[in-house]
Design a protein around this motif. Structure first.
Motif, PDB file in Angstrom:
ATOM      1  N   ASN A 156       5.045   7.188   6.069  1.00  0.00           N
ATOM      2  CA  ASN A 156       3.983   6.750   6.989  1.00  0.00           C
ATOM      3  C   ASN A 156       4.114   5.283   7.398  1.00  0.00           C
ATOM      4  OD1 ASN A 156       2.590   9.329   6.849  1.00  0.00           O
ATOM      5  ND2 ASN A 156       1.975   8.715   4.777  1.00  0.00           N
ATOM      6  N   MET A 157       5.342   4.885   7.698  1.00  0.00           N
ATOM      7  CA  MET A 157       5.558   3.511   8.148  1.00  0.00           C
ATOM      8  C   MET A 157       5.282   3.330   9.634  1.00  0.00           C
ATOM      9  SD  MET A 157       8.921   2.325   5.980  1.00  0.00           S
ATOM     10  CE  MET A 157       9.111   2.762   4.256  1.00  0.00           C
ATOM     11  N   ASN A 158       4.842   4.380  10.295  1.00  0.00           N
ATOM     12  CA  ASN A 158       4.559   4.297  11.732  1.00  0.00           C
ATOM     13  C   ASN A 158       3.086   3.956  11.979  1.00  0.00           C
ATOM     14  OD1 ASN A 158       3.765   6.754  10.674  1.00  0.00           O
ATOM     15  ND2 ASN A 158       4.313   7.956  12.479  1.00  0.00           N
ATOM     16  N   GLN A 159       2.599   2.967  11.256  1.00  0.00           N
ATOM     17  CA  GLN A 159       1.205   2.527  11.385  1.00  0.00           C
ATOM     18  C   GLN A 159       1.164   1.129  11.997  1.00  0.00           C
ATOM     19  OE1 GLN A 159      -1.345   3.379   7.841  1.00  0.00           O
ATOM     20  NE2 GLN A 159       0.573   4.035   6.893  1.00  0.00           N
ATOM     21  N   PRO A 160       0.785   1.010  13.267  1.00  0.00           N
ATOM     22  CA  PRO A 160       0.750  -0.299  13.923  1.00  0.00           C
ATOM     23  C   PRO A 160      -0.062  -1.316  13.127  1.00  0.00           C
ATOM     24  CG  PRO A 160       0.367   1.456  15.509  1.00  0.00           C
ATOM     25  CD  PRO A 160       0.342   2.101  14.152  1.00  0.00           C
ATOM     26  N   GLY A 161       0.467  -2.524  13.057  1.00  0.00           N
ATOM     27  CA  GLY A 161      -0.223  -3.598  12.366  1.00  0.00           C
ATOM     28  C   GLY A 161       0.192  -3.779  10.924  1.00  0.00           C
ATOM     29  N   LYS A 162       0.836  -2.784  10.328  1.00  0.00           N
ATOM     30  CA  LYS A 162       1.320  -2.914   8.965  1.00  0.00           C
ATOM     31  C   LYS A 162       2.559  -3.814   8.947  1.00  0.00           C
ATOM     32  CE  LYS A 162      -1.416   0.133   6.769  1.00  0.00           C
ATOM     33  NZ  LYS A 162      -2.185  -0.125   5.529  1.00  0.00           N
ATOM     34  N   SER A 163       2.981  -4.210   7.754  1.00  0.00           N
ATOM     35  CA  SER A 163       4.097  -5.149   7.626  1.00  0.00           C
ATOM     36  C   SER A 163       5.288  -4.484   6.937  1.00  0.00           C
ATOM     37  CB  SER A 163       3.656  -6.379   6.836  1.00  0.00           C
ATOM     38  OG  SER A 163       3.070  -5.989   5.605  1.00  0.00           O
ATOM     39  N   LEU A 195       5.854 -15.296   0.216  1.00  0.00           N
ATOM     40  CA  LEU A 195       5.545 -14.003   0.828  1.00  0.00           C
ATOM     41  C   LEU A 195       5.034 -12.980  -0.182  1.00  0.00           C
ATOM     42  CD1 LEU A 195       8.605 -13.603   3.249  1.00  0.00           C
ATOM     43  CD2 LEU A 195       6.297 -14.377   3.807  1.00  0.00           C
ATOM     44  N   ALA A 196       4.770 -13.421  -1.398  1.00  0.00           N
ATOM     45  CA  ALA A 196       4.345 -12.493  -2.453  1.00  0.00           C
ATOM     46  C   ALA A 196       3.112 -11.707  -2.023  1.00  0.00           C
ATOM     47  CB  ALA A 196       4.054 -13.256  -3.739  1.00  0.00           C
ATOM     48  N   GLY A 197       3.178 -10.384  -2.192  1.00  0.00           N
ATOM     49  CA  GLY A 197       2.043  -9.521  -1.906  1.00  0.00           C
ATOM     50  C   GLY A 197       1.681  -9.381  -0.442  1.00  0.00           C
ATOM     51  N   THR A 198       2.664  -9.567   0.466  1.00  0.00           N
ATOM     52  CA  THR A 198       2.346  -9.538   1.904  1.00  0.00           C
ATOM     53  C   THR A 198       2.888  -8.322   2.647  1.00  0.00           C
ATOM     54  OG1 THR A 198       4.323 -10.797   2.519  1.00  0.00           O
ATOM     55  CG2 THR A 198       2.339 -12.061   1.964  1.00  0.00           C
ATOM     56  N   TYR A 232      12.068  -8.648  -4.641  1.00  0.00           N
ATOM     57  CA  TYR A 232      11.572  -7.896  -3.489  1.00  0.00           C
ATOM     58  C   TYR A 232      10.324  -7.094  -3.836  1.00  0.00           C
ATOM     59  CZ  TYR A 232      15.960  -9.086  -1.189  1.00  0.00           C
ATOM     60  OH  TYR A 232      16.999  -9.774  -0.625  1.00  0.00           O
ATOM     61  N   MET A 233      10.286  -6.514  -5.030  1.00  0.00           N
ATOM     62  CA  MET A 233       9.105  -5.753  -5.432  1.00  0.00           C
ATOM     63  C   MET A 233       7.866  -6.637  -5.460  1.00  0.00           C
ATOM     64  SD  MET A 233      10.018  -2.626  -5.764  1.00  0.00           S
ATOM     65  CE  MET A 233       8.610  -1.935  -6.632  1.00  0.00           C
ATOM     66  N   SER A 234       8.043  -7.917  -5.784  1.00  0.00           N
ATOM     67  CA  SER A 234       6.900  -8.831  -5.833  1.00  0.00           C
ATOM     68  C   SER A 234       6.310  -9.093  -4.445  1.00  0.00           C
ATOM     69  CB  SER A 234       7.318 -10.163  -6.470  1.00  0.00           C
ATOM     70  OG  SER A 234       8.159 -10.909  -5.597  1.00  0.00           O
ATOM     71  N   LEU A 235       7.072  -8.769  -3.411  1.00  0.00           N
ATOM     72  CA  LEU A 235       6.585  -8.998  -2.042  1.00  0.00           C
ATOM     73  C   LEU A 235       5.662  -7.892  -1.564  1.00  0.00           C
ATOM     74  CD1 LEU A 235       9.892 -10.224  -0.322  1.00  0.00           C
ATOM     75  CD2 LEU A 235       8.236 -11.524  -1.688  1.00  0.00           C
ATOM     76  N   ALA A 250       0.764  -0.567  -8.671  1.00  0.00           N
ATOM     77  CA  ALA A 250       1.001   0.866  -8.421  1.00  0.00           C
ATOM     78  C   ALA A 250       1.966   1.080  -7.267  1.00  0.00           C
ATOM     79  CB  ALA A 250      -0.324   1.582  -8.146  1.00  0.00           C
ATOM     80  N   LYS A 251       3.104   0.415  -7.355  1.00  0.00           N
ATOM     81  CA  LYS A 251       4.082   0.458  -6.270  1.00  0.00           C
ATOM     82  C   LYS A 251       5.043   1.629  -6.423  1.00  0.00           C
ATOM     83  CE  LYS A 251       3.565  -4.529  -6.060  1.00  0.00           C
ATOM     84  NZ  LYS A 251       4.163  -5.853  -6.411  1.00  0.00           N
ATOM     85  N   THR A 252       5.742   1.931  -5.355  1.00  0.00           N
ATOM     86  CA  THR A 252       6.641   3.089  -5.326  1.00  0.00           C
ATOM     87  C   THR A 252       8.033   2.669  -4.888  1.00  0.00           C
ATOM     88  OG1 THR A 252       4.859   4.632  -4.799  1.00  0.00           O
ATOM     89  CG2 THR A 252       7.089   5.328  -4.232  1.00  0.00           C
ATOM     90  N   VAL A 253       9.049   3.188  -5.583  1.00  0.00           N
ATOM     91  CA  VAL A 253      10.437   3.058  -5.129  1.00  0.00           C
ATOM     92  C   VAL A 253      10.940   4.456  -4.808  1.00  0.00           C
ATOM     93  CG1 VAL A 253      12.796   2.429  -5.746  1.00  0.00           C
ATOM     94  CG2 VAL A 253      10.899   0.978  -6.458  1.00  0.00           C
ATOM     95  N   SER A 254      11.489   4.627  -3.624  1.00  0.00           N
ATOM     96  CA  SER A 254      11.934   5.939  -3.163  1.00  0.00           C
ATOM     97  C   SER A 254      13.353   5.839  -2.636  1.00  0.00           C
ATOM     98  CB  SER A 254      10.994   6.436  -2.055  1.00  0.00           C
ATOM     99  OG  SER A 254      11.453   7.648  -1.500  1.00  0.00           O
TER     100      SER A 254
END
Length: 374
Positions: free
Chosen positions: A196-203, A261-264, A281-284, A311-315
């Protein structure tokens, strides 16, 4: 490119010898093949299978150059069968169709990607995610074809493929630009849609700016995302921002800039093939952020805290199924998304592969088969 355990499924057993009658130098198809692990490619004649009731035959006009071509011509995975004709970013023009074909007609512009067969009966094939076929997809080159011969790829004059694994290139889309979509494009598009990365405004963060990375940037911008490119090379800053339209460019070795850029970021697409640290990178990522890995470093190593806190995800992901591939082609045409390519004649392919290894290409080589393969 895909890993050993995935890519060896659907491959011709290494001990089987190539048929001298099917693969003689008097065949109807002209290609360029590697004869041994040196990987040096040269002209080679062979036969394709006869067009079946459910097949499409296409005259190849262009073929993209992928790192997988280098890997198998040089037997990096230990299962290469020679002579080996690489190439799985194939586009061309339909010249013949089988009696059951309704979707294609002679003259249509079409493409063929990384696989040309699957069981068509498992859960994943039924969901049109054939790249994950339970019995293993049959890859476009160096695989076991339906007639018992070895599959040969797009560094050749024509190819015969079951219609299921053939895609419509939308009207007006340049064929030379369409070729890289069949591997590089779908490799990043498929996981971006799945997560679901096709959400305008997300980073979105994109690690690496090669053939895959530049397509992730282009899709990200088309989805309306704020895109940050991470690279080890300062020389890519200008192109990332001006040519590709990224919103920010970061040198990944700059600890201070990384920390700022942490948490952005909502999402990260990691296209880097070489070994690199993951914790920075995970910290970002924001809480519930997702990192998708499409490259193949030798290992993935990170602290459990990088995943658990937030609660991050690596895929992981490879290419995509037939449904996603056709959708990606149509999305690219509708949004005027064109890969950045360097067109080369087939006679330049050995030099091009050497340059690709050195990352000396912006951003995908595409072979002009139609005008140079004679």
């Amino acid at each position: 490119m895909v890993p050993n355990e995935i890519l060896t499924r659907g491959r011709r057993p290494h001990h089987l010898e190539e048929s001298s009658t099917m693969d003689g130098e008097t065949g109807s198809c002209l290609g360029w093949a590697a004869r041994d692990p040196s990987g040096v490619l040269s002209p080679h004649r062979f036969n394709r299978r006869v067009v079946g009731d459910d097949d499409v035959s296409l005259r190849i006009t262009h073929c993209g150059v992928c790192f997988a071509d280098y890997s198998w011509t040089r037997n990096k995975l230990g299962d290469s069968n020679y002579p080996l004709v690489p190439g799985h970013e194939i586009v061309g023009i339909v010249t013949e169709v089988g009696s059951n074909i309704k979707r294609f007609k002679i003259g249509d512009h079409v493409g063929v990607g990384t696989y040309v067969n699957s069981c068509r009966d498992c859960q994943y094939c039924n969901e049109k995610q054939e790249v994950h076929c339970s019995k293993g997809p049959v890859f476009t080159f160096n695989g076991l074809d339906s007639d018992g011969t070895i599959t040969k790829g797009g560094y050749s004059s024509y190819i015969v493929v079951h219609e299921r694994y053939c895609y419509i290139i939308p009207s007006g889309y340049p064929l030379e630009k369409a070729a890289p979509l069949l591997c590089a494009g779908i490799t990043v598009y498929s996981p971006m849609i799945r997560h679901n990365m096709n959400q305008p405004g997300k980073s979105l963060g994109v690690i690496g700016l090669g053939g895959l990375g530049h397509m992730a940037v282009k899709f990200g911008k088309a989805f309306g995302l704020k895109v940050t490119v991470f690279s080890t090379s300062k020389s890519k800053r200008e192109e990332a921002l001006k040519l590709l339209g990224a919103d920010r460019f970061v040198i990944s070795s700059d600890a201070q800039e990384m920390q700022s850029l942490a948490g952005t970021l909502d999402f990260i697409v990691d296209t880097a093939a070489g070994d690199h640290p993951f914790d920075p990178y995970m910290s970002l990522l924001k809480v519930y952020g997702v990192m998708v890995l499409v490259g193949f470093p030798s290992e993935i190593k990170m602290s459990p805290a990088s995943l658990n806190f937030g609660a991050k995800t690596v895929s992981g992901s490879i290419t995509g199924g037939s449904k996603d591939t056709q959708e990606m082609l149509e999305f690219s045409a509708a949004n005027k998304i064109f890969p950045e390519v360097e067109i080369i004649p087939i006679q330049y392919i050995n030099e091009a592969l050497e340059r690709m290894i050195k990352k000396d290409v912006k951003y995908r080589f595409v072979i002009d088969i139609e005008n140079s393969l004679k």
